[in-house]
Design an enzyme around this catalytic site. Structure first.
Site, PDB file in Angstrom:
ATOM      1  N   ARG A 107      -0.726  -6.596  11.592  1.00 41.56           N
ATOM      2  CA  ARG A 107      -1.640  -6.393  12.725  1.00 41.56           C
ATOM      3  C   ARG A 107      -2.985  -5.885  12.222  1.00 41.56           C
ATOM      4  NH1 ARG A 107      -3.275  -1.747  15.136  1.00 41.56           N
ATOM      5  NH2 ARG A 107      -1.757  -0.575  13.892  1.00 41.56           N
ATOM      6  N   ARG A 108      -2.948  -4.847  11.400  1.00 39.33           N
ATOM      7  CA  ARG A 108      -4.201  -4.286  10.901  1.00 39.33           C
ATOM      8  C   ARG A 108      -4.939  -5.275  10.003  1.00 39.33           C
ATOM      9  NH1 ARG A 108      -1.264   1.468   9.718  1.00 39.33           N
ATOM     10  NH2 ARG A 108      -1.644   2.444  11.749  1.00 39.33           N
ATOM     11  N   ARG A 133       2.084   0.793   0.889  1.00 39.38           N
ATOM     12  CA  ARG A 133       3.359   1.229   1.449  1.00 39.38           C
ATOM     13  C   ARG A 133       3.600   2.686   1.075  1.00 39.38           C
ATOM     14  NH1 ARG A 133       7.797  -1.525   2.236  1.00 39.38           N
ATOM     15  NH2 ARG A 133       8.418   0.457   3.142  1.00 39.38           N
ATOM     16  N   ARG A 149       0.606   7.565   0.867  1.00 35.17           N
ATOM     17  CA  ARG A 149      -0.573   6.727   1.124  1.00 35.17           C
ATOM     18  C   ARG A 149      -1.862   7.512   0.875  1.00 35.17           C
ATOM     19  NH1 ARG A 149       1.107   2.679   6.111  1.00 35.17           N
ATOM     20  NH2 ARG A 149       3.306   2.518   5.539  1.00 35.17           N
ATOM     21  N   CYS A 183       7.057  -6.255  12.807  1.00 34.30           N
ATOM     22  CA  CYS A 183       6.135  -6.113  11.684  1.00 34.30           C
ATOM     23  C   CYS A 183       5.792  -7.467  11.077  1.00 34.30           C
ATOM     24  CB  CYS A 183       6.750  -5.218  10.616  1.00 34.30           C
ATOM     25  SG  CYS A 183       8.287  -5.874   9.978  1.00 34.30           S
ATOM     26  N   LYS A 228       6.857   2.994  17.251  1.00 38.65           N
ATOM     27  CA  LYS A 228       6.352   1.745  16.680  1.00 38.65           C
ATOM     28  C   LYS A 228       7.219   1.244  15.528  1.00 38.65           C
ATOM     29  CE  LYS A 228       2.823   3.562  13.459  1.00 38.65           C
ATOM     30  NZ  LYS A 228       3.216   2.871  12.244  1.00 38.65           N
ATOM     31  N   ASP A 229       8.107   2.117  14.997  1.00 44.31           N
ATOM     32  CA  ASP A 229       9.019   1.711  13.932  1.00 44.31           C
ATOM     33  C   ASP A 229      10.347   1.196  14.459  1.00 44.31           C
ATOM     34  OD1 ASP A 229       7.211   2.426  11.944  1.00 44.31           O
ATOM     35  OD2 ASP A 229       7.986   4.472  11.798  1.00 44.31           O
TER      36      ASP A 229
END
Length: 316
Positions: A127-128, A145, A151, A238, A79-80
């Site tokens: 997205r979130r 971030r 996190r 992103c 996903k990155d």
């Protein structure tokens, strides 16, 4: 048998992923070393990725190492990885996918519904943000971030009431107990490629591709190829509030995708399509159809081409 060097970011999760591939290759008799690197994406923590260059910031230095022959392969959370790889690079392998879902993490609350009005939710994923605004428009969503451990530390320090993380990363690092609840895809669609590991090589390295062939998980690769095709066709990474998730059963691929407005002014748009898929090309074709349908429905719901163009033109 050969000697391979794996380029990897130095976060704990990235190192776990690289060491996992190292173990698999070593079991086949290869000698494997790691080249740990710090990327721009790891260094810039005060701004959202969509504001500073997008997902490519996590892979550029690793690609330079491949190009300069300092490394033979790079292991990424898929996903990155940008939807378009630079010329001369390709994905050599997609491994079996871990849990693709998002995880709700909180020290005080059991799930999203338990959060009080106006609670502070942490995420920097557009997205979130869009999906959370559709579910709980009352929440105060604040940027978050840093690597996974950073996190979690910010949550533990009381900066947030809850945060959203990828379930796969927590599980891979033995932190599954931090998960209070998981978001089923029917509630909160994952990002394209979430939970899958992708291995990038220089396109001419047929020897590396051959060594990685035993670890290819074709079902996972077909699913994420379709998801990435949706995102590619929408122009997103992103910098676009876009979700795409596919599952494959008996050559029938089902894709769900969603586009949202991070300001909550436009309704969330969701698309569901299914079709037969036998190879990466047919998976990508189905993803393209999903994107076309999604774009049409965004416009029908009151969105404009400007909404789509503005997001797609952002760095990412």
């Amino acid at each position: 048998m050969q000697h391979f060097t794996i380029a990897t970011r130095e976060s704990r999760l990235a190192m776990w992923q690289a060491e996992h591939v190292q173990t698999l290759l070593s079991a086949k008799g290869h000698q494997v070393s790691l080249l740990g690197m710090t990327t721009q994406g790891d260094q810039i923590l005060d701004r959202a990725l969509s504001q500073v260059g997008g997902k490519g910031l996590f892979v550029k230095e690793l690609e330079v190492a491949l190009e300069e022959k300092r490394a033979d392969l790079a292991v990424h959370s898929l996903k990155d990885v940008p939807m378009e790889l630079p010329e001369g690079f390709s994905l050599a392998c997609v491994m079996e996918r871990e849990d693709p879902r998002d995880a709700f993490v909180s020290n005080k609350y059991a799930n999203l519904d338990a959060l009080p009005q106006g609670a502070v939710m942490g995420t920097s994923s557009l997205r979130r943000v869009a999906l959370l605004r559709a579910l709980r428009p009352d929440l105060r969503i604040e940027p978050l971030r840093g690597n996974l451990d950073t996190r979690l530390r910010k949550l533990d320090e009381g900066q947030y009431d809850a945060i959203v993380l990828a379930a796969a990363g927590l599980k891979r690092l033995g932190l599954a107990t931090r998960i209070r609840a998981v978001f089923e895809p029917s509630v909160m669609l994952p990002a394209a490629g979430q939970g899958a590991l992708g291995i990038e090589v220089c396109s001419d390295r047929t020897d590396v591709v051959a060594a990685l062939a035993p670890f290819v998980h074709q079902t996972s690769w077909l699913a994420v190829a379709a998801e990435r095709a949706v995102s590619r066709a929408m122009g997103g990474s992103c910098s676009m509030p876009l979700a795409a998730y596919a599952t494959l059963s008996d050559n029938l691929l089902t894709i769900d995708a969603a586009w949202g407005d991070t300001e909550g002014l436009l309704p969330l748009v969701r698309v569901h399509l299914a079709g037969p898929v036998t190879d990466l090309a047919s998976a990508a074709d189905l993803g393209q159809r999903v994107a076309d349908t999604l774009r049409t429905q965004v416009l029908a719901q009151g969105g404009t081409l400007a909404h789509l163009a503005a997001a797609a033109s952002q760095p990412g």
